[in-house]
Design an enzyme around this catalytic site. Structure first.
Site, PDB file in Angstrom:
ATOM      1  N   HIS A 307       0.685  -1.215   0.134  1.00 45.71           N
ATOM      2  CA  HIS A 307      -0.056  -0.093   0.214  1.00 45.71           C
ATOM      3  C   HIS A 307       0.185   1.333  -0.461  1.00 45.71           C
ATOM      4  O   HIS A 307       0.288   2.446  -0.156  1.00 45.71           O
ATOM      5  CB  HIS A 307      -1.088  -0.110   1.391  1.00 45.71           C
ATOM      6  CG  HIS A 307      -0.363   0.620   2.354  1.00 45.71           C
ATOM      7  ND1 HIS A 307       0.156  -0.920   3.442  1.00 45.71           N
ATOM      8  CD2 HIS A 307       0.136   1.244   3.122  1.00 45.71           C
ATOM      9  CE1 HIS A 307       0.083  -0.769   4.778  1.00 45.71           C
ATOM     10  NE2 HIS A 307       0.829   0.727   4.505  1.00 45.71           N
ATOM     11  N   ASP A 340       0.297  -8.482   1.554  1.00 46.22           N
ATOM     12  CA  ASP A 340       0.517  -6.739   1.719  1.00 46.22           C
ATOM     13  C   ASP A 340       2.202  -5.333   1.528  1.00 46.22           C
ATOM     14  O   ASP A 340       2.801  -5.106   2.543  1.00 46.22           O
ATOM     15  CB  ASP A 340       0.058  -5.620   2.733  1.00 46.22           C
ATOM     16  CG  ASP A 340      -0.160  -3.810   2.988  1.00 46.22           C
ATOM     17  OD1 ASP A 340       0.369  -3.642   2.161  1.00 46.22           O
ATOM     18  OD2 ASP A 340      -0.151  -3.432   4.148  1.00 46.22           O
ATOM     19  N   SER A 423       5.220   2.764   8.076  1.00 51.47           N
ATOM     20  CA  SER A 423       4.167   0.858   6.922  1.00 51.47           C
ATOM     21  C   SER A 423       5.949   1.035   6.410  1.00 51.47           C
ATOM     22  O   SER A 423       6.287   1.624   5.565  1.00 51.47           O
ATOM     23  CB  SER A 423       3.172   1.249   6.164  1.00 51.47           C
ATOM     24  OG  SER A 423       2.126   1.629   6.807  1.00 51.47           O
TER      25      SER A 423
END
Length: 580
Positions: A307, A340, A423
């Site tokens: 993402h 992910d 992230s």
């Protein structure tokens, strides 16, 4: 009245009466004016043998009756009678007989002004022996008192060598003071005996007054000290407030220490890991974002979250910023939304230091961990915490609506602060080895978001285990895509009971159990409810997917299922899909 004969050695009286020094004064006014503090009277010229005014000169003075002994000194001359006293009155003679060696007797006291001379003075009756000192003169009667009343004489007889007693004047009307400043003034009278001054007892009022003065002095001194102290303190306080001190301000400080830290400390781990952590700035398709990654090898491969690079698409831009501040452009090597994870590569950069990878299966709850990232584009941020839980099934994404962007992770839970921008960053163990990839946080509104919205960390962060990340990263570097382990069944995601139920129909219109797949070979049928994987309970379809993707294709699983109220166990080998 004939005068008695003079004692032996007494001079004869004068032949004629001397003339007075001033004219008679009918008012008896003293000749020198009224005395006062401003005009002291001049000394009086005392005539030695001048009789009083109006007294005939032929009257001889009184002769002492005492008989002087052999060798006695001559008697003192007769005393001149007071003014106005007739000379014919004989003076009192001492009756004591002086012995050999007796000193001369003191002269008789002169009678007061206006007292007749006929009244004899008191005669001491004591007989003085040889060597006895002379008796004190008799007291002079007051002005205007007749001489007829003789004062009391001492009756005691003094022995040899005993001093005679001093006669005391008899009280009488002469003791009463007369009115007027000149009533008892006599310039020729013998000076009256003055009693010695006596110190009066201290007055209580004076003591109180002194104590009051002392108390007032103490209070005044205290007030002065307080005033001076207050002014001084105020000056010092103003100086400290304005300038921070009286002189130059120099606060205590520790000396310079060596920058080296224990390699197992947070500071030591951060110092080793920061050069291998990068910040990614991604833009494309009208979107932009910031994330974190870390170096996998010296060829420029960097692992991050899918993402993070998703806004770049196929034609977007990705800029990598290293801890040194150097930047480089990067391209996408491969990505997988189900896990992910994504791998990008930078070119033309040398001297890269990859981070060592750990083993997520060795992690235990409570182990210390360190998270590094760029929350809100603050590069190189280091936080620390512990492992809060293992194998926490989470799903993230799903913005596309068709489930293609949903990720299923059997995650490590940590309380190390993770915020938007963290992230893709590494989660390190106590030895500085990567055990997870920071991916998602639980937000305050209850949602699970890879970016966490804008709520920030609430102490619930999740990381993809490095064992799963390593396998996916290797496949992405080698093939550009990753394979997923599958059972070959379609699940009913609307089922609300405990466990994962096999759907009655397939998602694309095909059978819910793939023909010839691992599930079909194990005997799984539509409607069966899977309750355990390898003996561990599962409570939903998402949790069954997470447990399955935690394995590699080809791994064997044991499933516990219920069919028509009966429980049975089946075994199967996981198949592989191309990452859909």
């Amino acid at each position: 009245m004939p005068a008695p004969a003079a004692a032996h050695g007494t001079p004869p009286p004068a032949a004629e009466q001397p003339k007075p020094l001033h004219d008679p004064d009918p008012y008896s006014t003293p000749p020198y004016g009224e005395p006062g503090p401003w005009a002291p009277a001049p000394p009086v010229q005392h005539p030695a043998a001048t009789p009083a005014h109006g007294v005939p000169m032929g009257v001889p003075s009184a002769v002492p009756e005492a008989v002087a002994g052999l060798g006695s000194p001559p008697a003192a001359p007769a005393v001149t009678p007071a003014h106005g006293v007739p000379m014919g009155a004989p003076c009192a003679a001492p009756e004591a007989v002086a012995g050999p060696g007796t000193p001369p007797a003191a002269p008789a006291a002169t009678p007061a002004h206006g007292v007749p001379m006929g009244v004899p003075s008191a005669v001491p009756e004591a007989v003085a022996g040889p060597g006895t000192p002379p008796a004190a003169p008799a007291a002079t009667p007051a002005h205007g008192v007749p001489m007829s009343a003789p004062p009391a004489a001492p009756e005691a007889v003094a022995g040899r060598g005993t001093p005679p007693a001093v006669p005391e004047p008899a009280p009488g009307p002469q003791d009463t003071p007369a009115a007027g400043p000149w009533a008892r003034y006599d310039p020729w009278a013998a000076p009256a005996a003055v009693a010695p001054l006596q110190q009066a007892d201290p007055v209580e009022e004076d003591v109180k007054r002194r104590r009051g003065r002392r108390r007032r002095a103490l209070v005044g001194g205290a007030l002065v000290i307080a005033l001076v102290s207050g002014v001084g303190g105020g000056v010092v306080g103003v100086q400290l407030e304005r300038n921070g001190g009286i002189g130059a301000v120099e606060l205590p400080q520790a000396g310079v220490e060596a920058p080296d830290r224990d390699p197992d400390s947070v500071a030591g781990i951060a110092a080793q890991a920061l050069p291998s952590v990068v910040t990614l700035h991604v833009s494309g398709g009208g979107k932009a974002g910031t994330g974190t990654g870390f170096v996998l090898d010296d060829r420029g491969h960097i692992l991050t979250n899918d993402h993070v690079v998703e806004p770049a698409g196929k034609n977007g831009d990705i800029t990598v910023t290293f801890h040194s501040g150097d930047t480089a452009e990067a391209t996408v090597v491969g990505r997988d939304s189900g896990y992910d994870l994504a791998v990008v590569r930078v070119k033309g950069v040398r001297g890269l230091t990859p981070l060592p990878l750990g083993n997520s299966d060795n992690v235990q709850v409570g182990d210390p961990v360190v998270a590094i990232g760029a929350p809100f584009d603050l590069a190189g941020t280091v936080t620390s915490g512990i492992i809060s839980a293992r194998e926490r099934p989470i799903t993230a994404g799903g913005e596309n609506g068709d489930g293609s962007d949903v990720s299923y992770v059997d995650a490590l839970q940590t309380d190390a602060p993770i915020n938007p921008g963290n992230s893709g960053g590494p989660l390190l163990d106590g030895k500085g080895r990567v055990v997870g990839i920071n991916s998602a946080i639980r937000s305050a509104d209850g949602g699970l978001d890879p970016e966490g919205g804008q709520s920030g960390s609430i102490g619930l962060g999740f990381a993809i285990p490095i064992n799963q990340g390593k396998r996916v990263a290797e496949e992405l570097i080698e093939h550009g895509k990753a394979t997923h382990p599958v059972i070959g069944i379609t699940l009913d995601m609307e089922y609300g009971g405990d466990g994962a139920r096999v759907a009655a129909e397939g998602s694309d219109g095909g059978p819910p159990v793939s023909t010839g797949g691992p599930g079909a070979r194990a005997g799984i049928r539509p409607g069966d409810v899977i309750t355990k994987v390898d003996g561990r309970p599962v409570h939903s379809g998402e949790e069954l997917i997470v447990k399955t993707r935690a394995h590699r294709p080809g791994d064997r699983l044991e499933l516990t299922l219920e069919r028509n109220g009966e429980e049975r166990t089946v075994s199967l080998v996981l198949g592989s899909s191309d990452g859909d």
